[in-house]
Design an enzyme around this catalytic site. Structure first.
Site, PDB file in Angstrom:
ATOM      1  N   ASP A 459      35.506  37.477  46.460  1.00 56.85           N
ATOM      2  CA  ASP A 459      34.946  37.112  47.767  1.00 56.85           C
ATOM      3  C   ASP A 459      36.039  37.331  48.796  1.00 56.85           C
ATOM      4  O   ASP A 459      37.114  37.858  48.479  1.00 56.85           O
ATOM      5  CB  ASP A 459      34.430  35.660  47.778  1.00 56.85           C
ATOM      6  N   HIS A 509      20.324  40.136  49.652  1.00 57.39           N
ATOM      7  CA  HIS A 509      19.326  39.697  50.645  1.00 57.39           C
ATOM      8  C   HIS A 509      19.977  39.418  52.003  1.00 57.39           C
ATOM      9  O   HIS A 509      19.294  39.302  53.000  1.00 57.39           O
ATOM     10  CB  HIS A 509      18.531  38.482  50.133  1.00 57.39           C
TER      11      HIS A 509
HETATM   12  C1  LIG Z   1      24.889  34.104  50.116  1.00 54.72           C
HETATM   13  S1  LIG Z   1      26.490  33.926  49.541  1.00 54.72           S
HETATM   14  C2  LIG Z   1      26.293  34.073  47.797  1.00 54.72           C
HETATM   15  C3  LIG Z   1      27.373  33.408  47.032  1.00 54.72           C
HETATM   16  C4  LIG Z   1      27.214  33.437  45.519  1.00 54.72           C
HETATM   17  N1  LIG Z   1      27.001  34.749  45.013  1.00 54.72           N
HETATM   18  C5  LIG Z   1      26.123  32.512  45.070  1.00 54.72           C
HETATM   19  O1  LIG Z   1      25.226  32.940  44.388  1.00 54.72           O
HETATM   20  O2  LIG Z   1      26.163  31.335  45.377  1.00 54.72           O
HETATM   21  C6  LIG Z   1      27.146  35.450  50.037  1.00 54.72           C
HETATM   22  C7  LIG Z   1      28.598  35.578  49.723  1.00 54.72           C
HETATM   23  O3  LIG Z   1      29.008  36.889  50.074  1.00 54.72           O
HETATM   24  C8  LIG Z   1      30.322  36.794  50.565  1.00 54.72           C
HETATM   25  N2  LIG Z   1      30.616  37.971  51.363  1.00 54.72           N
HETATM   26  C9  LIG Z   1      30.074  38.321  52.542  1.00 54.72           C
HETATM   27  N3  LIG Z   1      30.594  39.465  52.978  1.00 54.72           N
HETATM   28  C10 LIG Z   1      31.476  39.851  52.048  1.00 54.72           C
HETATM   29  C11 LIG Z   1      32.312  40.987  51.906  1.00 54.72           C
HETATM   30  N4  LIG Z   1      32.317  41.940  52.834  1.00 54.72           N
HETATM   31  N5  LIG Z   1      33.062  41.087  50.804  1.00 54.72           N
HETATM   32  C12 LIG Z   1      33.036  40.134  49.851  1.00 54.72           C
HETATM   33  N6  LIG Z   1      32.261  39.040  49.926  1.00 54.72           N
HETATM   34  C13 LIG Z   1      31.487  38.901  51.013  1.00 54.72           C
HETATM   35  C14 LIG Z   1      30.300  35.525  51.369  1.00 54.72           C
HETATM   36  O4  LIG Z   1      31.584  35.044  51.613  1.00 54.72           O
HETATM   37  C15 LIG Z   1      29.467  34.620  50.496  1.00 54.72           C
HETATM   38  O5  LIG Z   1      30.252  33.878  49.635  1.00 54.72           O
END
Ligand SMILES: C[S@@+](CC[C@H](N)C(=O)[O-])C[C@H]1O[C@@H](n2cnc3c(N)ncnc32)[C@H](O)[C@@H]1O
Length: 975
Positions: A459, A509
């Site tokens: 992340d 999503h």
């Molecule tokens: C909706 S959350 C899902 C978290 C986890 N997969 C879960 O199921 O609980 C989306 C995640 O994507 C991460 N994220 C967003 N943009 C990102 C990027 N460019 N690179 C890596 N992670 C990213 C956010 O920090 C967040 O933790």
């Protein structure tokens, strides 16, 4: 015919009640033997904290249970033989037969009655009842009144917002089960009693409160869920101290969720038509940029291009020039201008009367509007200490996310993939894994099984840091031995090349197709032929029968065909699956992103070289896990735009878009276009990068405090506060960013795994989520760049990346909409008329064989997975099962399969993505974005074109340059 349908629906409801009754009756025996932990479908381990699963001692009361005063309605006939008690939820763990939870008693999560509602058969029965009741209501209610419901239903969330914001729930809880009259409520919260009475009555009419006597209201099973658990005095104090967000601290997040939905989301939704239809900009209407979502029109951020998260973070600097902000013409809203802060001067009677403080837009000065009687309009603090005037909503958002865990069946990920098929020591990469809640579940579940799985949670830096803290607090023995955090931007090349599984849970999503495809391409590039991709997301169910067997797009996908519910219920169970559509449109109106149907996910995955081969869904949930394997990456379309055709047509449309390698006719064809496109892509990614906290409805990620919320969506490439982008400095100035944090080492694959507790004891992070210390400037730096990863090889063996087609390396944005619709046959959808014809035919047949009786076959609903409830065993159930409106069970097996049963007329559709049967394949969103913005550029913006140079580098290269500090300004969130 219609009466027959109503009878069928009635029978479905009857059999479902039978099923529920049987489960509750059979729990009596178990209950008398031993305590039952909260039931988790499919045998998955519960993730409830120990203190929630603990069985109270007999007679023990919970905080919300009440032993006497809640009046109860007469028991339903089917329940007459059970001991009916709405007043002793906790004591139902004792030897008497538990009843289904009463609507009239407060919600009691510790009661057996409540626990049994998540029994698979009960869930299943509930779905049928909700679907049938919704269908029945729509059938019998006067159409105009149904239209009124559909078009005036907005009052319901408005009333919910007032209920939550003015703390009526806490006031009623303190009043006790006898309830409180509106005057007394008004004396506390200051809402006019006359107005309040009508608002609360509307809620009571919708079964959300109860009016126990004229103007006296009390909580019930639904409204009590909104209880923050704080005392009203405490809440008043928070408001007096201008810290209303404290209401949500240390709560289950439901009050925050109600506030979020009924405030920002409802207002945004109201601007859907302005955005998707009335806007004069095609870019806005058909594009997918988060800075042009309906939210931006509702909250008047469209001129600055600030998306929801940027707005939450207090960013409002302009990034569009006036000529680009064509949508100025659209009437925008002022949804964000009222600070939810109250003051409490004394009124003439000496009573504490809170008064709304109205802040003029952007100035923090008092409104000069009518100030009558005791109304004092006072300025509220312009900003909080961090300079963010939206701190309340920011914090509320973070907390709201933790209120939605129930939308995914706990532990479903364990059944979403055959984890036991993996070789010992395999590496699982949780991409965008948040603080690692899902991985924690997996790691703990398999630790004792000797699978030797290794997990890497990737992340953004600040999220990894929080994740490590969470793991140190919850399961330190697993951190670094079984699981490791790794900073990684999923738009850049994937550093782990030997992964057995890439897990993407509720990540796709968050992103429109173009962005989601980029994420998938990066994983595809790093995949070996053995690598699997596991996507966890909602799967939007179609409202019509699905011709799975006839659609090559879905051919060979294990689990794609689902069992149909009994006719005449809608194939997707109608109202019973409304939640996933609420979710879909929430993603749309807030971020221009979306949930996807299975077809859409399959098409998206294929566009990036992944073939979905298996889907598993959990009973009672629209959340699903999709397993994909690497396949050839399809050629990426070359896209160009005929800029000349747009000259002199500011705001005109449509713009000619040429795709699939067509060479434009003009001489210096695409230099300006390329440059503009790069700039636009970068702006979009930059803005979208701060969307990292896109709602995790149903997610286990629990990041709730303001710092945590900031960390989730504030730590990407962030703009420097106060640095506005202009034509000459399109990226907000070139303030250098600090050096990147050093990359965390990958797993040591030789580390031995220590003994772990049983998966059943996995405590979620709920309630004990560490509140990180204020984020220091060092903490939030920036994302790891592509260059960083290249220069810092990870420990462990990284196999060389498999070759990819050249075209793929160009990272051309894709849309599954146009190119692939040529490859895949059009989707055939069945007209609802066909259903009716089928039912009519069956009814005729049924009437001929059993005149006067019409009832559906009692076919258990099975939404995939392995939970097949037994047929009703009661006599009544058998009786109902013996007559059928639908085809006889023995002609189609025990269930109506979606696959291969479709008859009747079809409507051919060439549009895959939006499900609309109309229209030709649309050009990709990027095509349109580019074309429109180039128009603007040609006509009025020349300086911006030169700001980035003319080179033909890719979007991700530009991202890397930003990360190297060449463009991006860096802002450090204040603690
Ligand atoms: C909706 S959350 C899902 C978290 C986890 N997969 C879960 O199921 O609980 C989306 C995640 O994507 C991460 N994220 C967003 N943009 C990102 C990027 N460019 N690179 C890596 N992670 C990213 C956010 O920090 C967040 O933790």
């Amino acid at each position: 015919m219609t009466i027959a349908i109503l009878r069928s629906l009635q029978a479905i409801i009857g059999s479902a009640i039978d099923d529920i009754e049987r489960v509750y009756a059979s729990s009596e025996h178990e209950n008398s033997q031993e305590p039952i932990s909260r039931h988790t479908p499919e045998g998955a381990p519960s993730t409830q904290p120990d203190n929630e699963t603990a069985i109270p001692e007999a007679g023990q009361k919970t905080s919300q249970s009440n032993s006497q005063a809640y009046a109860s309605p007469p028991p339903s006939p089917s329940m007459a033989k059970t001991s009916y008690s709405v007043s002793e939820p906790s004591s139902s763990w004792s030897s008497c037969t538990p009843d289904f939870p009463s609507l009239d008693a407060p919600y009691d999560p510790t009661s057996l009655s409540e626990a049994l509602t998540s029994h698979p058969e009960v869930l299943n029965a509930i779905s049928r009842i909700v679907a049938a009741a919704g269908h029945m209501t729509a059938t019998v209610q006067t159409p105009f009144l149904t239209l009124c419901d559909a078009t005036m239903g907005y009052h319901l969330p408005s009333c919910m917002r007032l209920l939550e914001a003015s703390h009526v729930v806490e006031i009623l809880r303190e009043a006790g089960p006898a309830g409180l009259d509106v005057r007394s409520i008004s004396e506390k919260n200051g809402v006019s009693p006359r107005k309040l009475a009508h608002i609360l009555r509307l809620l009571a009419t919708h079964h959300i409160l109860r009016e126990v006597s004229p103007d006296v209201f009390t909580l019930n099973r639904i409204s009590s869920l909104v209880d923050s658990g704080k005392s009203f005095a405490e809440l008043k104090r928070y408001q007096a101290e201008a810290k209303p967000e404290m209401k949500y601290r240390d709560t289950n997040g439901i009050a925050a969720f109600v506030g979020l939905c009924s405030d920002e989301i409802q207002k945004s939704s109201a601007y859907m038509t302005e955005t998707y239809y009335l806007s004069s900009s095609r870019y806005t209407r058909q594009g997918s940029e988060p800075g042009r979502a309906p939210f931006c029109f509702a909250f008047d951020t469209v001129k600055t291009g600030t998306g929801f998260f940027g707005w939450l973070e207090g960013q409002a600097e302009p990034c569009f020039t006036k000529d680009e902000a064509e949508d100025e013409r659209v009437e925008t809203g002022r949804g964000g201008t009222f600070a939810p802060t109250l003051r409490e001067p004394k009124n003439s009677k000496g009573l504490q009367t809170p008064e709304r403080v109205i802040r003029s837009r952007g100035t923090g000065t008092p409104s000069s509007t009518t100030s009558t009687d005791s109304e004092a309009v006072s300025p509220v603090r312009k900003n909080d200490d961090s300079g963010n005037s939206n701190r309340f909503r920011l914090e509320r958002f973070g907390k709201a996310m933790s209120g939605t865990d129930g939308w995914e069946t706990p532990g479903a990920v364990l059944n979403g993939f055959d984890w036991h098929s993996l070789a010992h020591g395999s590496t699982v990469v949780d991409v965008g894994g948040g603080i690692g809640s899902t991985t924690m579940l997996l790691a703990t579940a398999f630790a004792s099984e000797g699978l030797g799985l290794k997990f890497i949670i990737q992340d953004r830096p600040v999220v990894c840091e929080m994740g490590e803290k969470a793991w140190k607090a919850k399961c330190p023995e697993l951190l670094n031995s079984t699981a490791t955090f790794q900073v990684h931007d999923f738009f850049s090349p994937q550093p782990v090349r030997n992964a057995a599984v890439f897990l993407l849970r509720v990540v796709l999503h968050d992103w429109p197709d173009d962005f989601a495809c980029k994420v998938l391409l990066q994983l595809r590039e790093a995949a070996s032929s053995e690598t699997k991709l596991l996507i966890g997301d909602f799967i939007l169910p179609l409202a019509c029968p699905d011709n799975v067997g006839e659609d090559s797009c879905l051919e060979g996908i294990d689990g794609a065909a689902t069992t149909m519910p009994p006719a005449p219920l809608l194939p997707n169970l109608g109202k019973a699956s409304a939640n996933v559509f609420w979710m879909d449109l929430t993603m749309r109106v807030m971020f221009n992103s979306q949930e996807r149907t299975l077809r859409e996910s399959v098409t998206l995955a294929l566009s990036a070289g992944w073939k979905i081969i298996r889907v598993s869904r959990t009973s009672g949930s629209s959340f699903g896990y999709m397993v994909a394997i690497p396949v050839a990456v399809p050629p990426q379309p070359e896209k160009t735009i005929d800029i000349r055709s747009t000259e002199g047509r500011m705001g005109a449309e449509p713009i000619e878009i040429k795709t699939q390698g067509e060479v434009p006719e003009y001489d210096t064809p695409t230099a300006a276009y390329k440059e503009k496109k790069r700039r636009d892509d970068m702006e979009i990614i930059e803005r979208a990068s701060s969307r990292c906290g896109t709602p995790t409805f149903g997610s286990n990620t629990r990041l709730s405090s303001m710092q945590e919320a900031l960390a989730r969506f504030g730590g990407g490439i962030v703009k420097s506060k106060g640095t506005s982008r202009s034509k000459s400095t399109p990226f907000g100035g070139a303030r250098p960013v600090p050096p990147p944090p050093s990359l965390k080492p990958a797993l040591s694959l030789t580390t031995t795994v220590r003994k772990r507790p049983s998966p059943l004891s996995v405590p979620p992070l709920h309630g004990t989520s560490p509140v990180p210390s204020p984020i220091s400037p060092k903490t939030i730096t920036r994302r790891m760049s592509l260059a960083n990863f290249r220069s810092q090889p990870l420990s462990g063996s990284l196999a060389p990346p498999p070759p990819l087609p050249n075209a793929m390396r160009q990272y051309q944005p894709l849309s599954p909409m146009s190119p692939r619709s040529a490859v895949h046959p059009p989707i055939l959808r069945r007209a609802s008329h066909a259903q009716l014809s089928q039912i009519a035919a069956a009814h005729t047949h049924s009437q001929q064989s059993s005149p006067g009786i019409a009832s559906p076959s009692l076919i258990p609903v099975r939404a995939g997975g392995s939970t097949e409830p037994a047929l009703p065993s009661s006599t009544a159930g058998q009786l109902r099962a013996s007559v059928s409106l639908g085809p006889p069970a023995d002609s189609q097996g025990s269930s109506r399969k979606r696959s291969g049963t479709v008859v009747g007329p079809y409507i051919a559709s060439s549009r895959v993505n939006d499900g609309s049967p109309l229209g030709a394949p649309a050009p990709s969103a990027f095509d349109r974005l580019d074309s429109e913005r180039v128009t603007h550029s040609r006509q009025s913006s020349t300086t911006s074109r030169s700001s980035l140079g003319e080179g033909g580098i890719s979007v991700l290269d530009v991202a890397a340059r930003i990360e190297r500090g060449e463009f991006a300004a860096h802002r450090t969130p204040s603690p």
